[in-house]
Design an enzyme around this catalytic site. Sequence first.
Site, PDB file in Angstrom:
ATOM      1  N   VAL A   3       0.812  -1.230   0.000  1.00 35.43           N
ATOM      2  CA  VAL A   3       0.000   0.000   0.000  1.00 35.43           C
ATOM      3  C   VAL A   3       0.844   1.278   0.000  1.00 35.43           C
ATOM      4  CG1 VAL A   3      -1.998  -1.110   1.102  1.00 35.43           C
ATOM      5  CG2 VAL A   3      -0.286   0.069   2.529  1.00 35.43           C
ATOM      6  N   LYS A  29      -2.706   6.850  14.055  1.00 36.79           N
ATOM      7  CA  LYS A  29      -4.137   6.557  14.231  1.00 36.79           C
ATOM      8  C   LYS A  29      -4.948   7.848  14.333  1.00 36.79           C
ATOM      9  CE  LYS A  29      -4.053   2.036  14.177  1.00 36.79           C
ATOM     10  NZ  LYS A  29      -4.336   1.375  12.886  1.00 36.79           N
ATOM     11  N   TYR A  47       3.052   2.741  22.298  1.00 35.44           N
ATOM     12  CA  TYR A  47       2.232   2.880  21.091  1.00 35.44           C
ATOM     13  C   TYR A  47       2.801   3.997  20.208  1.00 35.44           C
ATOM     14  CZ  TYR A  47      -1.908   1.854  18.346  1.00 35.44           C
ATOM     15  OH  TYR A  47      -2.753   1.442  17.347  1.00 35.44           O
ATOM     16  N   ILE A 101      -6.090  -6.936  20.756  1.00 36.43           N
ATOM     17  CA  ILE A 101      -6.283  -8.340  20.365  1.00 36.43           C
ATOM     18  C   ILE A 101      -4.939  -8.871  19.874  1.00 36.43           C
ATOM     19  CG2 ILE A 101      -7.433  -9.866  18.696  1.00 36.43           C
ATOM     20  CD1 ILE A 101      -9.760  -7.789  18.675  1.00 36.43           C
TER      21      ILE A 101
END
Length: 258
Positions: free
Chosen positions: A66, A165, A158, A194
């Site tokens: 991408v 994000k 993060y 997850i």
Amino acid sequence: MGDLDGLNGLVVGVANRRSLAWSIARAADAAGARLTLSYANDRFGEKTRALAATLSRPAQLLACDVTRDDEIEALCRAVDAEHGGLDFLVHGVAFASREAISEPFVETTRDDFRQALDVSAYSLIALARGAAPLMERRGGGSILTLTYLGSGRVFPNYNVMGVAKAALEASVRYLASDLGPRNIRANAISAGPIKTLAASGIAGFTHILQHYRERAPLRRTAESTEVADAAVFLLGPRSGAVTGEVLMVDAGYHVTGM
Ligand code: NAD
């Protein structure tokens, strides 16, 4: 009758059976969609082929990096040739270098920043641009990406992914506004943590999981199947008036103050 009966979908970001993109693909297949699955490069081809063989109808399989506009254009052309238009797009792609998510945030290099934002946020815009004409010919469509609460709050390790994000969520709102007049919707799911390939790159990820088990209203994190169920809702006609939204699928963790 499934919620996505007769719809054509492109799912970008399948790496293995744990990938959220794969969970969404499986749920979309069960809901009646015809799919194209896309993976980053040939390294993931065999695994994706084996997964696709378990779907109820044959899926088109294509590699697409991408960060390459030519590969995105080729992907959209191939989808159009196979399905004759597109009804939904799932963007399940993110990347940041190991250093960028382990060194102190202030040490983030220009190259690491550029790469994280390019792969994890700009790619949504590029894919939406490629998909929009295909959707328009089908009378509209639905675009969905995956984000995390680290966009607005600080989580350990993060780092630049949180910045990516934030850009991704802002892009969802701008795409919703831009493409809405063409009846194309854009939304995000903000999933609880997850265990996936991408998540395993985050140092202390099991600590974050444990924190959700202790603090989230439901005393757990989300399951990938629950993310996939929410995705089917956002991809299909039942969410027809929902656009520009970030839907929290995180066992309620985001409402906690302390
Ligand atoms: P994953 O590792 O299975 O998926 C990430 C995908 O991005 C992989 O398929 C990888 O090959 C692909 N990718 C990376 N660079 C690429 C490139 N240049 N071109 C094409 N593909 C590329 O992990 P995942 O957790 O399923 O991640 C999917 C999305 O969900 C990501 O946006 C992630 O940030 C988001 N998310 C994950 C969690 C979680 O806890 N797992 C929580 C919230 C949001």
